[in-house]
Design a protein around this motif. Structure first.
Motif, mmCIF file in Angstrom:
data_model
loop_
_atom_site.group_PDB
_atom_site.id
_atom_site.type_symbol
_atom_site.label_atom_id
_atom_site.label_comp_id
_atom_site.label_asym_id
_atom_site.label_seq_id
_atom_site.Cartn_x
_atom_site.Cartn_y
_atom_site.Cartn_z
ATOM 1 N N VAL A 3 13.571 -36.331 138.259
ATOM 2 C CA VAL A 3 13.762 -35.087 137.513
ATOM 3 C C VAL A 3 13.769 -33.907 138.485
ATOM 4 O O VAL A 3 12.938 -33.836 139.402
ATOM 5 C CB VAL A 3 12.633 -34.887 136.473
ATOM 6 C CG1 VAL A 3 12.853 -33.603 135.667
ATOM 7 C CG2 VAL A 3 12.552 -36.089 135.537
ATOM 8 N N VAL A 4 14.734 -33.015 138.299
ATOM 9 C CA VAL A 4 14.821 -31.798 139.113
ATOM 10 C C VAL A 4 14.910 -30.611 138.161
ATOM 11 O O VAL A 4 15.625 -30.682 137.149
ATOM 12 C CB VAL A 4 16.080 -31.848 140.022
ATOM 13 C CG1 VAL A 4 16.292 -30.520 140.720
ATOM 14 C CG2 VAL A 4 15.960 -32.964 141.040
ATOM 15 N N ARG A 5 14.182 -29.548 138.451
ATOM 16 C CA ARG A 5 14.296 -28.325 137.639
ATOM 17 C C ARG A 5 15.345 -27.417 138.268
ATOM 18 O O ARG A 5 15.469 -27.395 139.490
ATOM 19 C CB ARG A 5 12.967 -27.569 137.641
ATOM 20 C CG ARG A 5 11.840 -28.294 136.965
ATOM 21 C CD ARG A 5 10.531 -27.602 137.308
ATOM 22 N NE ARG A 5 9.413 -28.425 136.915
ATOM 23 C CZ ARG A 5 8.624 -28.155 135.854
ATOM 24 N NH1 ARG A 5 8.817 -27.065 135.138
ATOM 25 N NH2 ARG A 5 7.638 -28.962 135.552
ATOM 26 N N TRP A 6 16.054 -26.692 137.417
ATOM 27 C CA TRP A 6 17.003 -25.712 137.961
ATOM 28 C C TRP A 6 16.898 -24.414 137.184
ATOM 29 O O TRP A 6 16.395 -24.383 136.057
ATOM 30 C CB TRP A 6 18.442 -26.255 137.932
ATOM 31 C CG TRP A 6 19.008 -26.457 136.557
ATOM 32 C CD1 TRP A 6 18.874 -27.562 135.776
ATOM 33 C CD2 TRP A 6 19.780 -25.521 135.785
ATOM 34 N NE1 TRP A 6 19.499 -27.396 134.578
ATOM 35 C CE2 TRP A 6 20.069 -26.143 134.544
ATOM 36 C CE3 TRP A 6 20.265 -24.234 136.020
ATOM 37 C CZ2 TRP A 6 20.821 -25.518 133.549
ATOM 38 C CZ3 TRP A 6 21.011 -23.613 135.021
ATOM 39 C CH2 TRP A 6 21.276 -24.248 133.806
ATOM 40 N N SER A 7 17.371 -23.345 137.815
ATOM 41 C CA SER A 7 17.503 -22.069 137.110
ATOM 42 C C SER A 7 18.662 -21.339 137.778
ATOM 43 O O SER A 7 19.131 -21.753 138.834
ATOM 44 C CB SER A 7 16.218 -21.251 137.224
ATOM 45 O OG SER A 7 15.930 -21.025 138.580
ATOM 46 N N GLY A 8 19.157 -20.291 137.157
ATOM 47 C CA GLY A 8 20.255 -19.540 137.766
ATOM 48 C C GLY A 8 21.606 -20.054 137.316
ATOM 49 O O GLY A 8 21.801 -20.321 136.129
ATOM 50 N N ASP A 9 22.507 -20.249 138.268
ATOM 51 C CA ASP A 9 23.910 -20.533 137.986
ATOM 52 C C ASP A 9 24.142 -22.007 137.616
ATOM 53 O O ASP A 9 24.010 -22.891 138.460
ATOM 54 C CB ASP A 9 24.720 -20.147 139.244
ATOM 55 C CG ASP A 9 26.200 -20.393 139.068
ATOM 56 O OD1 ASP A 9 26.643 -20.660 137.930
ATOM 57 O OD2 ASP A 9 26.919 -20.328 140.090
#
Ligand code: UN1
Length: 509
Positions: free
Chosen positions: A403-409
């Protein structure tokens, strides 16, 4: 056990009389439980002999000679034989499930789905062959007739994996046969008996002895021997990216005709979840995609990319769902996750898990029940958090979720997923339709699934196969698959004969 009927919600077996529903999916398959139990109880897996070099030589000679008669059979006859094989298989669902449970250790639900997928392959390719391979008249100038004809290439080598030992084996073989090729089939070493039984069934349906020969043994010797043979006219392979490269090299180096390779290989499949996604739907899709079949599908979810804003909640729910999975005996209907295929797989996955226990953040894992101690090679589903998408380098063929978290684009996330180089399956979870469509187009990935799970491609509905490190295409179970097994010929006839030339001269050209 008992007389009662269990319903498997399986979207398979769409082909054949009266089987299509209006949506083309979500057909429930009713299967009687008792015949399955009886079949499992009485199945024993027979040993198979390994092919010697002399047997390979003999087989290739036989198939090379057999090609003449098999390819000369009318298309309708070959299609009828393959269709009959599908009907025979349909009638023997329980028997094949018994063999799949015992030899491939697949769960009962997976076994039923697999037999029905193999039935679909037979029916679909028989239909497709008749629709697409018939001789065509092409337009041309007056005084000339042009026809286009597709025919088999010769001896096709089909090399198939253990994770779908019936469906992928049968799919490759019937595609090659129905197009008029003869077939040297080399099934995975872990699952020869299922293949053996399928070949007996194909013979019963009418496939001649000299059109299909099964050769058992390791890829390094038997597989390599078949690929290197000068009489090999094509290779169809499903398995690892690494072995596809070896086959490509071997084909490039040998003398003789230039032959096509159809390769369906691995994946580093991601699911992208944005902040608008429905958590319940995400969790269901994640658990199905990452852990069903013990993660032993090339379509399986390996990397969940979840938006920071909803990540904690989604991870909490995934942990809850993982805790409820039942890991154990594949022959029991209640089992969600069965064993992995062999000791080598078990060791490899365990090593990866041990490394991640030291280096990554553990998110959750399923506990093995006391009752499962007697079942060998069980790997409990487990989930880890990784800092970056690029931290996942290698396909781990087991029930391990990263699992990887992302934010932004969000578009940048798709670029990172593309940069992994594989292109097999991709999940998108969002309530913004326009975003789903845009991201799907940006992904250089063969099978994209929006707001659902990302496994279990249905023949003719989601033609299956990827690009990049995931293979060559064309997609199995799709309308373009059979062409790659064929050679094409145009025949141009000067129908005006000498008169044609006279006309041209008179025209002043
Ligand atoms: C594989 O796992 O080798 O969509 C391919 C699916 C299956 C995958 C088969 N058709 O889950």
């Amino acid at each position: 056990a008992g007389e009662h009927i269990e319903a498997f919600p399986l979207p398979h077996a769409l082909y054949g009389e009266g089987r299509r529903n209006s949506t083309g999916a979500d057909l429930t398959c009713l299967v009687q439980r008792r015949p399955l139990d009886e079949a499992i109880a009485k199945t024993h897996v027979p040993p198979v002999p390994e092919a010697s070099t002399a047997q390979i030589e003999l087989a290739m000679g036989t198939l090379h000679t057999g090609f003449e008669a098999w390819s000369a059979r009318p298309l309708a006859e070959r299609a009828a034989i393959i269709r009959k094989a599908g009907d025979l298989l349909d009638a023997r669902l329980a028997e094949f499930c018994g063999l799949l449970v015992k030899e491939a250790h697949k769960t009962l639900g997976d076994c039923v789905a697999e037999v029905r997928e193999a039935v679909d392959f037979c029916r679909y390719y028989a239909d497709q062959a008749e629709q697409r391979l018939a001789e065509q008249t092409l337009p041309g100038p007056t005084g000339e007739s042009n026809t286009l004809r597709l025919h088999g290439r010769g001896v096709f080598v089909c090399i198939s994996p253990w994770n779908f030992p019936l469906a992928i084996f049968a799919g490759q073989v019937v595609a090659a046969l129905v197009t008029g090729n003869t077939v040297a089939a080399k099934p995975a070493e872990q699952t020869p008996a299922v293949a053996q039984r399928m070949v007996e069934l194909l013979r019963e349906a009418g496939v001649p002895e000299d059109a299909l020969i099964l050769l058992h043994g390791p890829g390094e010797t038997v597989g390599a021997g078949l690929v290197a043979d000068a009489r090999t006219a094509g290779v169809c392979f499903t398995g690892s990216t690494q072995v596809a490269r070896l086959i490509n090299r071997a084909l490039a180096q040998k003398d003789g005709p230039i032959v096509p390779l159809i390769a369906e290989t691995g994946g580093l499949n991601a699911m992208l979840v944005d902040s608008t996604a429905l958590p319940e739907q995400v969790v269901d899709a994640v658990v199905q995609s990452a852990f069903r079949s013990a993660g032993q599908r090339c379509s399986a979810l390996r990397l969940l990319c979840v938006h920071e804003g909803i990540a904690d909640g989604v991870i909490e729910m995934i942990k809850g769902a993982m805790a409820e999975l039942s890991v154990g005996d594949p022959a029991l209907l209640a089992t969600d996750v069965g064993p992995v295929i062999d000791d080598e797989a078990f060791t490899g996955i365990s090593r990866h898990v041990e490394r991640l226990r030291r280096e990554a953040k553990l998110l959750g894992e399923t506990a093995l029940s006391a009752g499962s101690a007697a079942v060998p090679r069980l790997v409990a589903p487990i989930a880890f958090e990784l800092p970056r998408i690029s931290d996942l380098r290698q396909e781990i063929f087991g029930p391990v979720l990263h699992v990887v978290r992302w934010s932004g684009d969000v578009d940048a996330v798709v670029r990172e997923i593309n940069a992994l180089g594989y292109g097999l399956t991709f999940g998108i979870q969002t309530r913004i339709d326009s975003r789903a469509a845009r991201l799907a187009h940006q992904a250089r990935i063969g099978n994209v699934y929006v707001n659902r799970n990302m496994i279990g491609a249905v023949v003719g509905v989601q033609p299956f196969g990827g690009e990049g490190l995931s293979g060559t295409g064309p997609k199995a179970g799709g309308p373009h698959y059979l062409y790659r097994f064929c050679a094409e010929q145009t025949v141009t006839i000067n129908t005006a004969a000498a008169g044609g030339n006279a006309t041209l001269l008179a025209g002043g050209h």
